[in-house]
Design an enzyme around this catalytic site. Structure first.
Site, mmCIF file in Angstrom:
data_model
loop_
_atom_site.group_PDB
_atom_site.id
_atom_site.type_symbol
_atom_site.label_atom_id
_atom_site.label_comp_id
_atom_site.label_asym_id
_atom_site.label_seq_id
_atom_site.Cartn_x
_atom_site.Cartn_y
_atom_site.Cartn_z
ATOM 1 N N HIS A 63 17.189 -19.657 85.510
ATOM 2 C CA HIS A 63 17.801 -18.883 84.826
ATOM 3 C C HIS A 63 19.303 -19.657 84.250
ATOM 4 O O HIS A 63 19.602 -20.354 84.955
ATOM 5 C CB HIS A 63 17.807 -17.619 85.151
ATOM 6 C CG HIS A 63 16.830 -16.759 85.469
ATOM 7 N ND1 HIS A 63 16.735 -15.402 85.760
ATOM 8 C CD2 HIS A 63 15.626 -17.128 85.595
ATOM 9 C CE1 HIS A 63 15.609 -15.065 85.736
ATOM 10 N NE2 HIS A 63 14.821 -16.186 85.863
ATOM 11 N N GLU A 65 22.262 -18.315 83.910
ATOM 12 C CA GLU A 65 23.300 -17.897 84.706
ATOM 13 C C GLU A 65 23.405 -18.719 85.938
ATOM 14 O O GLU A 65 24.273 -19.586 86.635
ATOM 15 C CB GLU A 65 23.157 -16.476 85.057
ATOM 16 C CG GLU A 65 23.259 -15.538 84.082
ATOM 17 C CD GLU A 65 21.781 -15.022 83.667
ATOM 18 O OE1 GLU A 65 20.983 -15.891 83.458
ATOM 19 O OE2 GLU A 65 21.611 -13.828 83.331
ATOM 20 N N CYS A 93 19.218 -10.435 85.463
ATOM 21 C CA CYS A 93 18.120 -9.914 86.354
ATOM 22 C C CYS A 93 18.700 -9.679 87.814
ATOM 23 O O CYS A 93 19.918 -10.186 87.946
ATOM 24 C CB CYS A 93 16.878 -10.740 86.306
ATOM 25 S SG CYS A 93 17.249 -12.321 87.074
ATOM 26 N N CYS A 96 19.671 -13.272 89.402
ATOM 27 C CA CYS A 96 21.049 -13.487 88.932
ATOM 28 C C CYS A 96 22.406 -12.720 89.071
ATOM 29 O O CYS A 96 23.334 -13.076 89.455
ATOM 30 C CB CYS A 96 20.953 -13.709 87.164
ATOM 31 S SG CYS A 96 19.696 -15.005 87.056
#
Length: 163
Positions: A63, A65, A93, A96
């Site tokens: 991801h 992040e 999410c 993260c």
């Protein structure tokens, strides 16, 4: 909705969110959900960036992040990022959000809420939960329309390509 922010002004936030949107476009071009992230230090300089790469790298932790937090921690030579700001195009999410809390980021700025898995304010509120050991400052809605349009366009194109 934009909330008062002692860490900067709206134009500055828009500038950095545009950088995150450009990174999100790279993810889209490589077949990943278009999410981009940048981390800015206390001097207002970009120190890390990332974009979704789950599909490209077959990595469930790929991801935007997570990638940016890893880079920033290496650059800062510390996992404590309390003097940094993370800009990301989509509400993080749960994975993260946990990494953001663990890294002690000073400010999270995100573009649009995620009604399916947003774990900052929408589905869960991990930063304000009893499970959080860090009080995260959050600003949402920066370039929300552009962030939403980018995601909607990507998903629309993906649906067209399905047999």
């Amino acid at each position: 909705m934009i909330k008062p922010d002692p860490w900067g002004n709206y134009e500055t936030h828009c500038h950095w969110m545009k950088q995150a949107l450009e990174l999100a476009q790279k993810a889209a071009e490589l077949g990943d959900v278009p999410v981009g992230a940048v981390i800015i230090n206390s001097q207002g300089k970009i120190i890390a960036q990332g974009y979704n790469s789950k599909e490209q790298n077959d990595d469930p932790t790929g991801h935007a992040e997570i990638i940016a937090i890893r880079q920033a921690s290496q650059i800062m030579q510390s996992w404590h990022l309390e003097d940094c700001t993370l800009y990301v195009t989509l509400e993080p999410c749960v994975m993260c959000a946990g990494a953001i809390i663990q890294s002690r980021l000073g400010l999270l700025v995100y573009g649009m809420d995620d009604p399916k898995s947003g774990s900052i304010r929408t589905v869960l509120n991990l930063p304000d939960s009893a499970a959080s050991n860090h009080r995260l400052s959050v600003l949402s809605g920066i370039l929300e329309g552009e962030c939403r349009q980018q995601l909607q366009n990507w998903f629309r194109e993906k649906r067209k390509k399905k047999p």
